[in-house]
Design a protein around this motif. Structure first.
Motif, PDB file in Angstrom:
ATOM      1  N   PHE A 142     -64.793 -16.864 -24.430  1.00  0.00           N
ATOM      2  CA  PHE A 142     -64.295 -18.124 -24.986  1.00  0.00           C
ATOM      3  C   PHE A 142     -62.831 -18.316 -24.591  1.00  0.00           C
ATOM      4  CE2 PHE A 142     -62.035 -20.689 -28.007  1.00  0.00           C
ATOM      5  CZ  PHE A 142     -62.896 -21.751 -28.234  1.00  0.00           C
ATOM      6  N   TRP A 143     -62.496 -19.558 -24.193  1.00  0.00           N
ATOM      7  CA  TRP A 143     -61.116 -19.877 -23.842  1.00  0.00           C
ATOM      8  C   TRP A 143     -60.888 -21.374 -24.011  1.00  0.00           C
ATOM      9  CZ3 TRP A 143     -59.721 -23.254 -19.848  1.00  0.00           C
ATOM     10  CH2 TRP A 143     -60.769 -23.684 -19.030  1.00  0.00           C
ATOM     11  N   VAL A 144     -59.669 -21.739 -24.304  1.00  0.00           N
ATOM     12  CA  VAL A 144     -59.244 -23.143 -24.286  1.00  0.00           C
ATOM     13  C   VAL A 144     -57.800 -23.204 -23.797  1.00  0.00           C
ATOM     14  CG1 VAL A 144     -60.776 -24.021 -26.106  1.00  0.00           C
ATOM     15  CG2 VAL A 144     -58.539 -23.081 -26.720  1.00  0.00           C
ATOM     16  N   TYR A 145     -57.484 -24.274 -23.080  1.00  0.00           N
ATOM     17  CA  TYR A 145     -56.096 -24.596 -22.753  1.00  0.00           C
ATOM     18  C   TYR A 145     -55.723 -25.788 -23.636  1.00  0.00           C
ATOM     19  CZ  TYR A 145     -56.119 -21.967 -18.269  1.00  0.00           C
ATOM     20  OH  TYR A 145     -56.176 -20.993 -17.293  1.00  0.00           O
ATOM     21  N   ALA A 146     -54.931 -25.544 -24.664  1.00  0.00           N
ATOM     22  CA  ALA A 146     -54.464 -26.642 -25.509  1.00  0.00           C
ATOM     23  C   ALA A 146     -53.214 -27.236 -24.858  1.00  0.00           C
ATOM     24  CB  ALA A 146     -54.144 -26.138 -26.903  1.00  0.00           C
ATOM     25  N   ILE A 147     -53.321 -28.488 -24.420  1.00  0.00           N
ATOM     26  CA  ILE A 147     -52.201 -29.172 -23.771  1.00  0.00           C
ATOM     27  C   ILE A 147     -51.746 -30.302 -24.692  1.00  0.00           C
ATOM     28  CG2 ILE A 147     -51.400 -30.355 -21.697  1.00  0.00           C
ATOM     29  CD1 ILE A 147     -53.687 -29.058 -20.177  1.00  0.00           C
ATOM     30  N   TYR A 148     -50.462 -30.291 -25.047  1.00  0.00           N
ATOM     31  CA  TYR A 148     -49.924 -31.211 -26.037  1.00  0.00           C
ATOM     32  C   TYR A 148     -48.913 -32.177 -25.411  1.00  0.00           C
ATOM     33  CZ  TYR A 148     -51.540 -27.419 -29.110  1.00  0.00           C
ATOM     34  OH  TYR A 148     -52.281 -26.456 -29.740  1.00  0.00           O
ATOM     35  N   ASN A 157     -59.276 -32.112 -22.631  1.00  0.00           N
ATOM     36  CA  ASN A 157     -60.421 -31.297 -23.014  1.00  0.00           C
ATOM     37  C   ASN A 157     -60.601 -30.238 -21.944  1.00  0.00           C
ATOM     38  OD1 ASN A 157     -61.099 -32.869 -25.322  1.00  0.00           O
ATOM     39  ND2 ASN A 157     -62.131 -34.363 -24.013  1.00  0.00           N
ATOM     40  N   MET A 158     -60.059 -29.053 -22.189  1.00  0.00           N
ATOM     41  CA  MET A 158     -60.140 -27.977 -21.205  1.00  0.00           C
ATOM     42  C   MET A 158     -60.536 -26.677 -21.901  1.00  0.00           C
ATOM     43  SD  MET A 158     -57.007 -28.424 -18.497  1.00  0.00           S
ATOM     44  CE  MET A 158     -57.894 -27.402 -17.308  1.00  0.00           C
ATOM     45  N   GLY A 159     -61.663 -26.140 -21.486  1.00  0.00           N
ATOM     46  CA  GLY A 159     -62.073 -24.874 -22.072  1.00  0.00           C
ATOM     47  C   GLY A 159     -63.571 -24.710 -22.061  1.00  0.00           C
ATOM     48  N   LYS A 160     -64.018 -23.621 -22.622  1.00  0.00           N
ATOM     49  CA  LYS A 160     -65.446 -23.300 -22.658  1.00  0.00           C
ATOM     50  C   LYS A 160     -66.254 -24.363 -23.401  1.00  0.00           C
ATOM     51  CE  LYS A 160     -68.670 -19.537 -23.719  1.00  0.00           C
ATOM     52  NZ  LYS A 160     -69.226 -19.468 -22.352  1.00  0.00           N
ATOM     53  N   PRO A 161     -65.754 -24.931 -24.515  1.00  0.00           N
ATOM     54  CA  PRO A 161     -66.557 -25.944 -25.208  1.00  0.00           C
ATOM     55  C   PRO A 161     -66.867 -27.167 -24.351  1.00  0.00           C
ATOM     56  CG  PRO A 161     -64.814 -25.142 -26.649  1.00  0.00           C
ATOM     57  CD  PRO A 161     -64.534 -24.599 -25.285  1.00  0.00           C
ATOM     58  N   TYR A 162     -66.085 -27.402 -23.315  1.00  0.00           N
ATOM     59  CA  TYR A 162     -66.253 -28.600 -22.490  1.00  0.00           C
ATOM     60  C   TYR A 162     -66.880 -28.295 -21.127  1.00  0.00           C
ATOM     61  CZ  TYR A 162     -62.678 -29.506 -25.947  1.00  0.00           C
ATOM     62  OH  TYR A 162     -61.975 -29.572 -27.131  1.00  0.00           O
ATOM     63  N   GLY A 163     -67.191 -27.039 -20.893  1.00  0.00           N
ATOM     64  CA  GLY A 163     -67.783 -26.679 -19.612  1.00  0.00           C
ATOM     65  C   GLY A 163     -66.819 -26.810 -18.444  1.00  0.00           C
ATOM     66  N   THR A 164     -65.525 -26.651 -18.694  1.00  0.00           N
ATOM     67  CA  THR A 164     -64.523 -26.771 -17.634  1.00  0.00           C
ATOM     68  C   THR A 164     -64.749 -25.704 -16.570  1.00  0.00           C
ATOM     69  OG1 THR A 164     -62.963 -27.542 -19.307  1.00  0.00           O
ATOM     70  CG2 THR A 164     -62.052 -26.936 -17.158  1.00  0.00           C
ATOM     71  N   LYS A 165     -64.786 -26.121 -15.315  1.00  0.00           N
ATOM     72  CA  LYS A 165     -65.057 -25.213 -14.205  1.00  0.00           C
ATOM     73  C   LYS A 165     -63.776 -24.554 -13.704  1.00  0.00           C
ATOM     74  CE  LYS A 165     -69.375 -26.454 -14.161  1.00  0.00           C
ATOM     75  NZ  LYS A 165     -70.414 -25.519 -14.711  1.00  0.00           N
ATOM     76  N   PRO A 166     -63.870 -23.348 -13.157  1.00  0.00           N
ATOM     77  CA  PRO A 166     -62.702 -22.741 -12.519  1.00  0.00           C
ATOM     78  C   PRO A 166     -62.178 -23.649 -11.402  1.00  0.00           C
ATOM     79  CG  PRO A 166     -64.460 -21.128 -12.783  1.00  0.00           C
ATOM     80  CD  PRO A 166     -65.061 -22.465 -13.115  1.00  0.00           C
ATOM     81  N   ASP A 362     -62.597 -30.254 -32.867  1.00  0.00           N
ATOM     82  CA  ASP A 362     -63.804 -29.770 -32.196  1.00  0.00           C
ATOM     83  C   ASP A 362     -63.582 -28.430 -31.510  1.00  0.00           C
ATOM     84  OD1 ASP A 362     -62.150 -30.830 -30.251  1.00  0.00           O
ATOM     85  OD2 ASP A 362     -63.764 -31.722 -29.074  1.00  0.00           O
ATOM     86  N   GLU A 363     -62.318 -28.013 -31.385  1.00  0.00           N
ATOM     87  CA  GLU A 363     -62.018 -26.680 -30.842  1.00  0.00           C
ATOM     88  C   GLU A 363     -61.844 -25.665 -31.963  1.00  0.00           C
ATOM     89  OE1 GLU A 363     -59.624 -28.224 -26.868  1.00  0.00           O
ATOM     90  OE2 GLU A 363     -58.590 -26.963 -28.311  1.00  0.00           O
ATOM     91  N   THR A 364     -61.114 -26.053 -33.005  1.00  0.00           N
ATOM     92  CA  THR A 364     -60.842 -25.119 -34.105  1.00  0.00           C
ATOM     93  C   THR A 364     -60.690 -25.868 -35.418  1.00  0.00           C
ATOM     94  OG1 THR A 364     -59.473 -23.897 -32.523  1.00  0.00           O
ATOM     95  CG2 THR A 364     -59.465 -23.124 -34.792  1.00  0.00           C
TER      96      THR A 364
END
Length: 488
Positions: A142-148, A157-166, A362-364
């Protein structure tokens, strides 16, 4: 006949004269755009009561954004990726730095730190140009990049919950109108030139997982578009140096908002952060106050006094969990509109004071309390239990944890160097009926229970549940945390 004719002529003249006098439209047209409205008069003489009333509103409204800009100014002074005080990732503008383990318990950069993930941190000035953000292959982790943005709202929306690809992603400012370079997977548009990113990468509390996570961590990077060559770069964060002084945990979180400097820094916010729809009038009042305060020392003195008083009252009250978010049942509160604040200034300011940099719902989802099931203040001198009945652990697709904080919303050292329990712990013991009981106390609950024990300092404490990538029951509020029971 002559008299009547003369009267008729006079009456006609009066009517015609009256009609010609009403040359402007009878109805004054209501302005439909803000720019057509009358603006505050710069030369008014404002009494102390008015100055302090507007100054208080400005302090509440601008607190989170002044907080953000001050963090950026401080963090980006680092000459290279490093650990400030040996514990908090810092980096020059446009870059980021990563931890390779849980954050150290002595940190004071941010309240309510998380010991479930490896953190990163980077700040950006997008007016200087786009930033490339690398996403390595995290596998099933599990990972997310929280960008503010400057308002502390998430913008991606960047991370495992969104299916973001490498791959490579481009972070751009509001004025950017360029073409997407070849090799870039997607573009993230920030509504403000100020932005920051906090990667969170789940890590189990085992030696094996600490080793397994390192290749992924080394690929988490950001850098100016001018350095992009289409090749995945790596950085060995295990070797970054410590810079700066170690923090004083007894002093609490770094004071990012200083009342007597606030209005100088708010001036910068008003220039750098465009108003949201409906905020134009608010901006006009605050700009007027700031401009008058620059010219009149007495006005500025009143503004500073209002800021100081607001910091001690309104802002201080946000440190109590009952004043954050909304009730969640059994004496807990839950975050609301986290990182999606919009014009919810109440929750934005409360979060900025008590637990800056939440993930969006939706992330936390965050649950927190200062009180036991009877409503009494939690105190480390007492012993408590938190029991999740069978099937009632926080329902998540990611992970969950229960964290203990001291009265400063920070960690206090303990003999086990343990500050949270949850998914990351592989040795938790369940009860015979399938329930899970966690123990909170200053003294050990007994050797047979120590795997489930959160050591507490003597004095005021609070508890905090994180539910990453929650299921429906988390998102709709139907799941409730269990009450905290006194005694074992």
């Amino acid at each position: 006949m002559k008299f009547n004719y003369l009267a008729l002529v006079i009456a006609s003249l009066v009517i015609n004269t009256g009609a010609s006098a009403q040359s402007a439209p009878l109805t004054i047209k209501h302005p439909e755009k803000f720019d057509a409205l009358t603006q505050p008069a710069p030369d008014v003489t404002m009494p102390e009561s008015y100055v302090k009333a507007v100054a208080q509103q400005a302090y509440i409204w601008g607190y989170a954004m002044v907080n953000q800009f001050n963090r950026r100014m401080t963090i980006t002074q680092a000459p290279y990726p490093a650990l400030n005080g040996g514990m908090v990732p810092v980096a020059p503008m446009g870059q980021l730095s990563m931890l390779t383990d849980y954050i150290k318990p002595e940190e004071t950069f941010v309240t309510c730190p998380n010991q479930d993930v490896a953190y990163g941190l980077g700040f950006y000035a997008l007016e200087n140009g786009p930033i490339v953000i690398q996403v390595p292959d995290f596998g099933d982790r599990f990972w997310v990049y929280a960008i503010y943005n400057a308002r502390t709202d998430q913008i991606a929306n960047m991370g495992k919950p969104y299916g973001t690809k490498p791959g490579f992603y481009l972070l751009v400012g509001p004025e950017w109108k360029g073409e997407t370079p070849k090799g870039i997977n997607g573009v993230i548009h920030s509504s403000t030139e100020m932005a920051n990113m906090i990667p969170r990468i789940q890590m189990d509390d085992t030696k094996e997982d600490r080793a397994a996570i390192q290749p992924s961590i080394s690929g988490v990077m950001s850098y100016p578009l001018s350095e992009f060559d289409g090749k995945m770069k790596t950085f060995d964060y295990t070797k970054i140096p410590a810079i700066g002084d170690k923090p004083d945990p007894e002093a609490g979180e770094v004071k990012w908002v200083v009342p007597d400097k606030f209005f100088d820094q708010l001036d910068n916010v008003l220039k750098k952060v465009p108003p949201l729809p409906g905020e134009e009038a608010q901006y006009a009042q605050f700009r007027h106050l700031v401009d008058v305060g620059k010219k009149d020392p007495q006005i500025r003195k009143w503004m500073n006094e209002a800021a100081e008083q607001t910091d001690k009252t309104v802002i201080a009250d946000f440190f109590k969990w009952k004043n954050n978010g909304v009730p969640a049942g059994n004496g807990w509160n839950r975050s609301k509109n986290n990182a999606e604040f919009g014009v919810d200034y109440y929750n934005r300011t409360g979060t900025s004071k008590s637990n800056m940099f939440d993930n969006k719902p939706d992330e936390t989802q965050y649950f927190y309390t200062d009180n036991d099931a009877t409503g009494a203040q939690l105190d480390g001198k007492q012993s408590y239990t938190v029991t999740f009945v069978k099937g009632q652990l926080p329902p998540v697709k990611g992970f969950w944890s229960l964290t203990l904080y001291n009265q400063r919303h920070l960690f206090s050292p303990n003999e086990l160097n343990r500050f949270s329990l949850g998914t990351k712990n592989k040795d938790l013991k369940y009860n015979s009926d399938g329930s899970l009981t966690l123990y909170i106390s200053h003294s050990s609950p007994g050797k047979d229970k120590e795997t489930n024990w959160l050591p507490a300092p003597e004095g005021i404490i609070s508890l905090y549940i994180r539910a990453y990538w929650g299921e429906k029951a988390i998102l709709d509020g139907s799941w409730q945390p269990p009450g905290i029971e006194k005694g074992q």
